[in-house]
Scaffold this motif. Structure first.
Motif, PDB file in Angstrom:
ATOM      1  N   ASP A  22       0.847  -1.202   0.000  1.00  0.00           N
ATOM      2  CA  ASP A  22       0.000   0.000   0.000  1.00  0.00           C
ATOM      3  C   ASP A  22       0.878   1.247   0.000  1.00  0.00           C
ATOM      4  OD1 ASP A  22      -2.846  -0.514   0.077  1.00  0.00           O
ATOM      5  OD2 ASP A  22      -2.597  -1.353   2.081  1.00  0.00           O
ATOM      6  N   LYS A  27      -3.565   2.385  -3.173  1.00  0.00           N
ATOM      7  CA  LYS A  27      -4.631   1.677  -3.886  1.00  0.00           C
ATOM      8  C   LYS A  27      -5.362   2.504  -4.931  1.00  0.00           C
ATOM      9  CE  LYS A  27      -6.432   3.125   0.175  1.00  0.00           C
ATOM     10  NZ  LYS A  27      -5.726   2.824   1.401  1.00  0.00           N
ATOM     11  N   GLN A  28      -5.385   3.844  -4.778  1.00  0.00           N
ATOM     12  CA  GLN A  28      -6.185   4.583  -5.772  1.00  0.00           C
ATOM     13  C   GLN A  28      -5.629   4.411  -7.188  1.00  0.00           C
ATOM     14  OE1 GLN A  28      -4.548   6.034  -3.215  1.00  0.00           O
ATOM     15  NE2 GLN A  28      -3.911   8.125  -3.641  1.00  0.00           N
ATOM     16  N   LYS A  31      -6.675   1.219 -10.009  1.00  0.00           N
ATOM     17  CA  LYS A  31      -7.837   1.160 -10.876  1.00  0.00           C
ATOM     18  C   LYS A  31      -7.440   1.128 -12.347  1.00  0.00           C
ATOM     19  CE  LYS A  31     -10.710   3.564  -7.543  1.00  0.00           C
ATOM     20  NZ  LYS A  31     -11.509   4.775  -7.301  1.00  0.00           N
ATOM     21  N   ARG A  91      -0.617  -7.040  -4.762  1.00  0.00           N
ATOM     22  CA  ARG A  91      -0.602  -6.275  -6.014  1.00  0.00           C
ATOM     23  C   ARG A  91       0.760  -6.313  -6.725  1.00  0.00           C
ATOM     24  NH1 ARG A  91      -1.884  -0.850  -2.644  1.00  0.00           N
ATOM     25  NH2 ARG A  91      -3.447  -2.326  -1.925  1.00  0.00           N
TER      26      ARG A  91
ATOM     27  N   ASN B  64     -13.998  -2.371  -6.079  1.00  0.00           N
ATOM     28  CA  ASN B  64     -14.397  -1.027  -6.505  1.00  0.00           C
ATOM     29  C   ASN B  64     -15.882  -0.739  -6.465  1.00  0.00           C
ATOM     30  OD1 ASN B  64     -12.356   0.668  -8.134  1.00  0.00           O
ATOM     31  ND2 ASN B  64     -11.864  -1.440  -8.607  1.00  0.00           N
ATOM     32  N   LEU B 412     -10.404  -1.298   2.215  1.00  0.00           N
ATOM     33  CA  LEU B 412      -9.250  -0.698   1.545  1.00  0.00           C
ATOM     34  C   LEU B 412      -9.593   0.590   0.829  1.00  0.00           C
ATOM     35  CD1 LEU B 412      -7.995  -2.458  -1.703  1.00  0.00           C
ATOM     36  CD2 LEU B 412     -10.369  -2.181  -1.046  1.00  0.00           C
ATOM     37  N   ALA B 413     -10.841   1.044   0.955  1.00  0.00           N
ATOM     38  CA  ALA B 413     -11.163   2.387   0.485  1.00  0.00           C
ATOM     39  C   ALA B 413     -10.832   2.626  -0.975  1.00  0.00           C
ATOM     40  CB  ALA B 413     -10.451   3.423   1.360  1.00  0.00           C
ATOM     41  N   MET B 414     -11.151   1.658  -1.830  1.00  0.00           N
ATOM     42  CA  MET B 414     -11.005   1.913  -3.262  1.00  0.00           C
ATOM     43  C   MET B 414     -12.281   2.479  -3.844  1.00  0.00           C
ATOM     44  SD  MET B 414      -8.814  -0.967  -5.248  1.00  0.00           S
ATOM     45  CE  MET B 414      -8.789  -0.229  -6.875  1.00  0.00           C
TER      46      MET B 414
END
Ligand code: SF4
Lengths: 217, 467
Positions: A22, A27-28, A31, A91, B64, B412-414
């Protein structure tokens, strides 16, 4: 996968225990649907003072206190880290981000299991050296501007200033893959006949594992 | 010499062994989600490769997806693209998928077992570290990276080297109000986040036998937080009863045949382990984490430790940094820590049993006035439905909780569910890393009952004395 044989490079120290994936790539940024573009967001929460969002156009505010932002470590290709590096989420974006930033190898006393394997599969070499040796390296690196080492994968050793400072273990299969830049799928498909034979045998022993065969009957 | 459960699972899946011990290992089941699969499908396309066995895969979007107003779709364009990409990929490659509006949708590690897609004796992988959850069924299950996801899609195999077998024996009667989550945290507190590195941990002992499948999943879920490759529990009647009549489980004669084989899935009495740990759980208290690593955990009766007492310099520094991030003073009683947010959810603790335990704490009570948000996010659409059938949604809503749709949510706040900087959360998830639940957010890991009680009290409480 990029081949790996010997690497001589500037060493940057990241003096923290348990650096998790992380922290390596927040994590953002997960996507994304491609493999590229993660390098600028490596260690995002530590590296920048502002909060980052994927695809943002606005210039970021670097955190001057973060070690990789110091001018002396620009261009580093070897990361010196502490125990349990890469723990947490599986990841693969973590090695992608490290590689894209410019790291080709990481030296630490230990790595988290999944991260270790993900790195090898992407041509990022995780080098395990004993903790006292890593301690010593941290001291030297911090004292010596421009300190670089050579990692010689073929002979599995780390050399600095002409002196061997440590040797490391690596699975011989993984070593061959790295030296040759080979990917796992191509390698595995050589054994298609074995996989099919295994499936045949297994279908006899444990038919419930092959429900698609059941519907055909 | 006898075999460990790990030996048995390993040996039955070796397709080929290389001279150095690396094995081509056959994978029976792959679970797929939207975050770690797009690059794998893209890789298949780039090389013109198909799936070796499409039916061995099962896909569901979870990380998500929004947990409110699902009918509106996903607002965030990057999240939406990722979920749509999964749907398109599954269609193109004929991978079974539970779409977002399917009642069976949920967190991949809740959905697999619930559907019986997780079976004893299987090798199971997923591009997600908490795949260890499935080891609760006597299956060899572990998380993999995206390159490996692609490899399993293309070849149904992985290249792996066998690790050591470790046994953690949890003996004694589990006290009231102490749950599988507390056992998991206590184990990590004892052996550390690297305690299981290079090993598959088999959880055994009378306390483990007494756990339900839900509890065993919670325990194995967190094996990865102890650094282990996998968590394992032997098959027994509890396992078999759980699986009967699940949609993907075998039926009729095949079921009988399967059960007979599953009965052998335990370590032999004379099996040797490379590492053993014994923990007496009979006096264990509910656990709460205080730091930014799951090993930074203490009993609820305890106090935030003082870095000055830590002799190892690296650990001392880590503790100083953790307490600074968590904004906690050494010596603070855990029960004096006030919280802002409560999250009951995640693949660790969002099954029916977890929701029942949490509801039991809040029935007829109200969430404390200063709590910003209290969320209950069921692990799957079916868990949600079952909970509603028991009226648990009403219990939570009347107490002031939000009752959401299934997904990973604030674990995990995605998606949109996240902590604001500085917010402090009592969370039933599995990771308290910096920023895990939102940048600057502070996470305390606890059991569902502990989280629910903290919501009502506004701070952590020792639930053994609370009711
Ligand atoms: S609930 Fe949390 S830990 Fe579990 S799969 Fe989702 S993000 Fe990962």
């Amino acid at each position: 996968m990029q081949r790996f044989e010997t690497l001589t490079g500037l060493v940057a120290p990241l003096d923290r225990l348990n650096v998790d994936t992380d922290a390596i790539i927040p994590k953002q940024y997960l996507k994304a649907i491609s493999r590229a573009g993660f390098g600028v967001n490596l260690f995002d929460n530590w590296r920048y003072l502002d909060q980052g969002e994927p695809g943002q156009k606005r210039a970021r505010v670097p955190n001057p206190d973060f070690v990789l932002n110091q001018p002396r470590y620009q261009g580093a290709s070897i990361l010196l880290a502490r125990a349990n590096f890469g723990c947490g989420s599986s990841r693969e974006h973590a090695p992608w981000a490290l590689l894209e930033y410019g790291f080709r190898a990481i030296i630490a006393p230990s790595f988290a299991d999944i991260f270790y394997h993900n790195s090898l599969k992407n041509g990022l070499l995780p080098v395990v050296l004993p903790a006292p040796e890593v301690d010593r390296l941290f001291r030297v690196v911090e004292k010596t501007i421009g300190y670089s080492v050579t990692i010689d994968l073929r002979h599995q050793r780390v050399v600095a200033e002409g002196q061997e400072i440590g040797t490391f273990d690596i699975n011989p299969f993984r070593k061959d893959c790295l030296l040759g830049g080979l990917d796992d799928i191509g390698w595995t498909l050589q054994y298609q006949a074995d996989i099919k034979a295994y499936e045949e045998r297994r279908r006899q022993e444990a038919p419930w594992l092959f429900p698609e065969a059941r519907t055909k009957q | 010499m006898g075999k460990t459960l790990y030996d048995k699972l390993w040996e039955s899946h070796v397709v080929r062994e290389l001279p150095d011990g690396t094995c081509l290992l056959y994978i029976d089941r792959q679970l797929v989600h939207e975050v770690t699969s797009p690059q794998a499908f893209a890789g298949l396309r780039a090389h013109n490769r198909g799936l070796w066995r499409a039916a061995a895969n099962l896909a569901v979007a979870d990380h998500n997806v929004p947990t409110t107003e699902r009918a509106r779709g996903i607002i965030d364009p990057t999240s939406r693209l990722q979920v749509e990409t999964l749907e398109r990929n599954c269609q193109d490659f004929s991978v079974p998928l539970f779409a977002m509006d399917d009642a069976r949708q949920g967190i991949v590690h809740v959905v697999g077992p619930e559907q019986g897609a997780t079976l004893p004796g299987m090798t199971i992988v997923c591009g997600d570290s908490h795949t260890s959850t499935h080891g609760a069924f006597g299956a060899l299950a572990h998380g993999i990276g995206t390159s490996e996801v692609e490899q399993v899609m293309a070849t149904q195999c992985l290249l792996q080297k066998k690790v050591g077998a470790m046994r953690v024996r949890l003996e004694g009667t589990i006290p009231n109000h102490v749950t599988a989550k507390d056992l998991a945290l206590a184990v990590i507190g004892r052996i550390g986040t690297a305690g299981g590195t290079g090993h598959a941990i088999e959880f055994a002992g009378s306390a483990v036998s007494s756990l339900t499948m839900e509890g065993r999943m919670t325990l194995c879920n967190m094996a990865i937080e102890a650094g282990a490759r996998a968590g394992l529990v032997a098959v027994d009647d509890t396992t078999i009863e759980y699986l009967a009549d699940r949609p993907f489980a075998p039926a009729g004669k095949l079921w009988d045949q399967a059960v007979q084989a599953w009965r052998t899935l335990h370590s032999d009495p004379d099996a040797r382990f490379s590492k053993e740990v014994l923990i007496d759980v009979s006096s264990l208290a509910p656990q709460v984490t205080y730091g930014t690593s799951p090993e930074m955990v203490i009993s609820v009766e305890g106090h935030v430790p003082d870095p000055c007492q830590e002799i190892d310099p690296a650990r001392r520094e880590a503790l100083v940094a953790a307490l600074r991030y968590m904004d906690l003073a050494p010596g603070t009683a855990m029960t004096d820590i006030a919280i802002d947010v409560v999250f009951i959810g995640s693949c660790t603790n969002a099954r029916l049993e977890d929701l029942r335990a949490a509801a039991g704490m809040v029935r007829g009570k109200k969430v404390a006035a200063h709590i910003h948000r209290a969320l209950v996010v069921p692990g799957s659409g079916l868990v949600k439905r079952a909970a509603e059938a028991e009226g648990l949604d009403r219990v939570f809503r009347e107490a002031g909780f939000e009752w959401r749709d299934a997904g990973c949510s604030m674990c995990l706040a995605m998606n949109a569910d996240r902590l604001e900087p500085g917010e402090r959360c009592a969370s039933t998830s599995n990771r308290n890393f910096e920023g895990r639940q939102g940048q600057g957010g502070r996470t305390h890991l606890v059991s569902p009952a502990m989280a629910a009680a903290a919501a009502v009290a506004g701070h952590f409480v020792d639930i053994r004395q609370w009711i």
